[in-house]
Write an enzyme that holds these catalytic residues in place. Sequence first.
Site, PDB file in Angstrom:
ATOM      1  N   ASP A 229      24.812  17.749  -0.551  1.00  0.00           N
ATOM      2  CA  ASP A 229      24.209  19.059  -0.786  1.00  0.00           C
ATOM      3  C   ASP A 229      24.317  19.337  -2.283  1.00  0.00           C
ATOM      4  O   ASP A 229      25.089  18.692  -2.995  1.00  0.00           O
ATOM      5  CB  ASP A 229      24.911  20.149   0.040  1.00  0.00           C
ATOM      6  CG  ASP A 229      24.014  21.391   0.166  1.00  0.00           C
ATOM      7  OD1 ASP A 229      23.045  21.521  -0.615  1.00  0.00           O
ATOM      8  OD2 ASP A 229      24.278  22.239   1.044  1.00  0.00           O
ATOM      9  N   TRP A 230      23.542  20.303  -2.749  1.00  0.00           N
ATOM     10  CA  TRP A 230      23.429  20.530  -4.201  1.00  0.00           C
ATOM     11  C   TRP A 230      24.749  21.071  -4.769  1.00  0.00           C
ATOM     12  O   TRP A 230      25.126  22.207  -4.529  1.00  0.00           O
ATOM     13  CB  TRP A 230      22.250  21.449  -4.481  1.00  0.00           C
ATOM     14  CG  TRP A 230      20.974  20.694  -4.757  1.00  0.00           C
ATOM     15  CD1 TRP A 230      20.164  20.861  -5.848  1.00  0.00           C
ATOM     16  CD2 TRP A 230      20.363  19.646  -3.988  1.00  0.00           C
ATOM     17  NE1 TRP A 230      19.103  19.971  -5.794  1.00  0.00           N
ATOM     18  CE2 TRP A 230      19.203  19.224  -4.675  1.00  0.00           C
ATOM     19  CE3 TRP A 230      20.692  18.992  -2.799  1.00  0.00           C
ATOM     20  CZ2 TRP A 230      18.376  18.198  -4.205  1.00  0.00           C
ATOM     21  CZ3 TRP A 230      19.871  17.969  -2.333  1.00  0.00           C
ATOM     22  CH2 TRP A 230      18.729  17.592  -3.032  1.00  0.00           C
TER      23      TRP A 230
END
Length: 830
Positions: A229-230
């Site tokens: 995920d970012w």
Amino acid sequence: MKHADIIEKMTLEEKCALLQGATTFGSWGSERLSIPVMEFSDGPNGLRHQLGAADHLGIAGSEPATCFPTAVTVANTWDEALGEKIGKALGEEAAAQGVGTLLGPGLCMKRSPLCGRNFEYFSEDPYLAGKMAASYVRGIQSEGVAACPKHFAANSQETRRQASNSVVDERTLRENYLTAFEIVVRESHPKSIMSSYNLINGTYANENRHLLRDILRGEWGFDGAVITDWGGSNDHVAGVEAGSTFEMPAPGMDSVRQLVAAVHSGRLSEEVLDGCVDDALELVLSTHPAVEGATGEFDKAGHHALAREAAAEGAVLLKNDDSLLPLAAGTKVALVGDFAREPRYQGAGSSAVNCTQVDDILDMVGESGLTLVGYEQGFLRHGGEDAAKRDAAVELAQHADVVIACLALDEIAESEGADRRNMRLNDNQVELLHAISQVNSNVVVLLSAGSCVETDWVADARAVLYLALGGQAGAGAALDLVCGRVNPSGKLTETWPKRLADTPTADRFPAQGMSAEYREGIYVGYRYYQMAGVEVAYPFGYGLSYTSFSYSDLKATPKGVTFTLTNDGDRAGTEVCQLYVAKPNHQVFRAAQELKGFARVELAAHESKQVSIALDDKAFRYFNVATDAWEVEGGTYELRVGASSEDIRLVGTVEVEGTNAADPYAGVDVTPYETGKVQTVDDAHFAALLGHPIPSPKVRIDRNMCFCDLNHGRSPIFWIVWLVLAAMKRAADASGKPNLNVLFIWNMPLRALAKMTNGMVSVAMVDAIVREIKWWGLAGIVPALLVKLATGEGFILVWFLWFIVPILVAFIANLIGNARTNGALTLAGK
Ligand code: BGC
């Protein structure tokens, strides 16, 4: 390996550079090696493709795209064919906009109604979530681009989302939090998957070997790319070792250097690295043909129509006393509520789409055939008293046959980055509804919300249609249902409890400290309410229609059921038939019943059809923590066919052969899990379920300390940072619109500074900051005082230098390191 020919031409630096984003949403590419840049883009209910400044929170603008209803709405259709159509449309838009990997669907489990991101997820039930997600993936990938189911795994709260440790026993993990991903992987073969921000039992999901190598790749046979995920990567080397592929968004050259150093030092074998590079190349190269000719064009009108169809199918009719709905053409209606004019149709955050168009009910009511007597806003959108608005709406209500009240959760109530504070609609909406019901008894509530709300106001409405979040075409869909052009067929995929206090996690969700303890075990959603005997407002699987259905002639075998479904009314309609499996006499504790199959059946007026629902290999299994395997308890099972989890119409029994594994809990006191009374589980029982002591939730001062914990540090400078952030958060909370940046930073661990700044900040700089927070802040007082005593001045300067010099040294070292690594990459490129 599929791409050995390319890999053997790559330098070590190039291989490492490929395993991370080069920009916020772009992979690294090389002309020399003919590796194109691949673009990633959100998201689950529409493309959020950013051309200019890019961010992962949906703040900067993006190209116009179709905003389909969010996952909660589409799940309520129980329609896999529709999910596939939406997926295909998303895939088409992705390919048209040059996006190789679409970051969705989202299939985290709804552990509590308070999760701020529930609107992005399908269900509280893993079987249903898995089936719906698989349909999206099939559709998306049919267009040649990749889907990226997310967030893997046990990611059920937004509070502290980047550094929350999900403490969960292996059985609960497997049965509740991994099964949906298992279904999606096995049935639809996604080319990628997104690891979640959180830790699972002390190890970041992205570094969790058990999760990524043993289960995902080993047991389920996933052979695609795992994408963080970012900002979700903690230690990229540990991630790659564990089976992760891309570190996102753009950590810069520091991460490349760490991988290179790990190979040189022998911490990471080049063979493992090459395996990851192969997965990365496969994702980039296999999606390239679909995007290389991207024209930007797609069928806007067609996709808008599909969004409308989905919104209509996904709406759930909760109440319809005396068949108030559908309304006949010409009915004089008063429209009240701010959401009639400005609909709530999608959630805030990374999934927010810049729509090609947005319909609203006020504009569309004219073409619905209803006669509009007027519109009044009725209440302030974000809460608060406005007697004039309310009185005007009440006055208007007296002149209509029927009042349509558009109520909703507002934007701040549910959003990525923050959990909900309660389950209530704003008081001003409830008060308005009550006041209107005193002057007009024909009130229809159109309710927009991404998750359930308390419905103690329901007596003030004769009909309630839950639209969930209907996407850009939701208004037309709502009117189609109100006027009877479409017969409601949606059914709830999340239980609506009567009040928040009734939920199994009422006392502990969201977890505020480091640990999110999943003390309720497998008892989430209907599994809890039914087992614990808690009455709910609307059960899982519930939804009304303008017609009625009867069920008969059940035949049950361990392979599934067949029965006859009859439409008893004068209107065509669609019924979602549900199949639950129960084992009344069981040895190993289990939920009272579990969904294991469903069918959407369309019937003309008075038509009957024979319906078959097959059971698959997951129907009778449970995860046995002693044998570390799926087992089946042998004996008699009930196959229950119903119109909802509480409206079971037919029951058959079947004999099933078991695998004869011993009860893993024999001799262990797991009483709360045998009774289902799991709202409060003491430490001893939870530890017994876990099979080990409960980890300490204490906040530690290290790279993973969150900004919201800086007040626990020992640095006055960071106390000030904390105070400023806390004030910004308070201001944002009061504003009615979520400030996603502030929310993100509040829950962000320090290490994310190094992972999300495109190489400007290195891990060494973060370590210098951590040292400062640990003790340097205060220790700096000593030299500052000494200088002050010796020279009579310089206290502040020395203290500041004490703070800044180590960070500056690390900064300069990072600049030099970046230049060298860039140099190596450029040289290789020539
Ligand atoms: C979200 C992801 C999203 C990513 C990229 C993150 O904050 O959790 O769901 O795909 O940003 O925008």
